[in-house]
Design a protein around this motif. Structure first.
Motif, PDB file in Angstrom:
ATOM      1  N   ARG A 227      13.618 -84.026  13.480  1.00 46.25           N
ATOM      2  CA  ARG A 227      13.366 -83.203  14.657  1.00 46.25           C
ATOM      3  C   ARG A 227      13.635 -81.724  14.408  1.00 46.25           C
TER       4      ARG A 227
ATOM      5  N   LEU B 233      10.903 -79.203  13.392  1.00 50.84           N
ATOM      6  CA  LEU B 233       9.884 -78.753  14.325  1.00 50.84           C
ATOM      7  C   LEU B 233      10.204 -77.352  14.835  1.00 50.84           C
TER       8      LEU B 233
ATOM      9  N   GLN C 174      11.146 -77.667  20.466  1.00 51.22           N
ATOM     10  CA  GLN C 174      11.390 -79.054  20.065  1.00 51.22           C
ATOM     11  C   GLN C 174      12.455 -79.152  18.964  1.00 51.22           C
TER      12      GLN C 174
END
Length: 319
Positions: A286, A289, A293
Motif C-alpha cells: 500500500r 501507492l 492511498q
C-alpha cells in the motif's frame, strides 16, 4: 527409464567441469574447494534445466491466460536476475560455503552430546524408508517449517522490512519467486538447512527438496488466474498465492496476513489464515501507492538499490 538421461547429465556435468570450471579452480589456487566446485556445476546444470522448462511452459501460459494484462513488462527484468542467481547455483553455493563449516561444528557438538538425527524415514521400516515416501514426508515437514518462517517474515517489523522487497513487485510473474533480499535468503535457507540437519535429511535429498519447492513456487507466482480446481485444496494455486500478494488482503506488515502456506494450503486452513476467495487484485504494498492511498515509498528498481533500501528499512524498522 531415467538411466539414459542420468548418464547424459553426468557426461555433460563432467565435460563442463573439466573444460570450464576446473581450469579456473586450478588457476586461482582453489584446489581445496574442487569437490564443492563439482557440486556447483551440478547446481548450475539443474538450474539451467529449471529455468528453460519454466520459461518454455509458464511464459506462453501467462501470455495466453493472464491474471493481469500489462501495457509493458518494465520492472520485471530485475526478477530475472534474482532467478538466475538462485537457480544457477551462485547464491546456493555461496551459502553452502558459509554454512558448511558451521553445520559440521554443530553436528560434532550434537554427536558429542549423544544426539543423533531423528531420521524420520526410519520410523516405519518398509514404509517410510521407501525413497518417494521419505521424500514426501520431508517435503511436508519442511513446508510446515516454511509456513511459520513466512508468518515470522510478516509478524516482526525488522523481518518484514526485508521481506517487503518480495511483495513490492506490482507485476507478479513466475520470475517473482526468487525476488528476495539476500539477508532474508540467508535467514530462511539457514533455518531450513538446520532443521533438515536435525531430522536427518540426506544432502542428495535436500537438493531434490529445494528444486521441487522452487518449481512449485514459480508456478504459484505465475501471472495466471488459475485456482487449479480441486487440486487447489492440496497445493497452493496461483490465485490462492496471488491474494497473499494483493494490496489490502495478504500482508501489509505484521498486522494483516493470509495464505502464508508455501506449498500446501492445509497449514492456512489449520491455523485460520486461509482466504479462499477467487479474486484478482493489484499486487504490491500500500505505501507504494501515491497519496492519499499511500506514501509513494520507493523500494528500488535495480538489484543493488533494492538490497540497499531493504537494509535501510530494517535499520529503521521501529519507525
Amino acid at each position: 527409464m531415467f538411466e539414459p538421461l542420468q548418464s547424459v547429465f553426468d557426461a555433460v556435468q563432467t565435460w563442463l567441469f573439466e573444460s570450464a570450471v576446473q581450469p579456473v579452480v586450478y588457476a586461482m589456487g582453489w584446489m581445496v574447494v574442487q569437490e564443492e566446485a563439482y557440486a556447483a556445476t551440478e547446481w548450475f546444470l539443474l538450474g539451467m534445466i529449471q529455468v528453460a522448462l519454466l520459461y518454455a511452459v509458464l511464459r506462453p501460459l501467462e501470455a495466453r491466460f493472464p491474471a493481469e494484462t500489462w501495457t509493458d513488462r518494465r520492472g520485471t527484468g530485475v526478477d530475472v536476475i534474482y532467478t538466475l542467481l538462485h537457480r544457477l547455483g551462485l547464491l546456493p553455493l555461496a551459502l553452502f560455503l558459509v554454512f558448511t563449516p558451521l553445520f559440521e561444528n554443530i553436528t560434532q557438538v550434537l554427536r558429542d552430546a549423544g544426539y543423533t538425527p531423528l531420521a524420520i524415514d526410519a520410523l516405519v521400516p518398509g514404509v517410510t524408508d521407501v525413497p518417494i515416501v521419505s521424500f514426501l514426508i520431508y517435503l511436508v515437514v519442511l513446508d510446515f517449517v516454511d509456513y511459520w518462517l513466512h508468518r515470522g517474515q510478516h509478524r516482526f517489523r525488522w523481518w518484514w522490512a526485508l521481506h517487503a522487497l518480495h511483495h513490492s513487485q506490482q507485476k507478479m510473474s513466475f520470475w517473482t519467486d526468487d525476488r528476495n533480499h539476500l539477508l532474508d535468503d540467508v535467514i530462511i535457507d539457514g533455518a531450513k538447512a538446520l532443521i533438515a540437519l536435525f531430522i536427518g535429511v540426506e544432502p542428495a535429498q535436500f537438493v531434490g527438496l529445494i528444486i521441487a519447492t522452487r518449481v512449485m513456487q514459480s508456478v504459484q507466482h505465475a501471472n495466471l488466474a488459475w485456482s487449479i480446481g480441486p487440486l487447489g485444496q492440496l497445493v497452493v494455486s496461483p490465485v490462492f498465492h496471488r491474494l497473499h500478494h494483493a494490496i489490502g488482503y495478504g500482508h501489509e506488515g505484521r498486522r494483516y496476513g493470509c495464505n502464508f502456506a508455501v506449498l500446501f494450503p492445509v497449514w492456512d486452513q489449520l491455523f485460520g489464515t486461509a482466504d479462499t476467495r477467487r479474486v484478482i487484485e493489484p499486487t504490491g504494498i500500500r505505501d507504494q501507492l501515491p497519496a492519499p492511498q499511500g506514501a509513494s515509498r520507493d523500494y528500488g528498481r535495480g538489484f543493488w538499490a533494492q538490497q540497499w533500501l531493504g537494509l535501510r528499512r530494517m535499520v529503521g524498522a521501529g519507525e
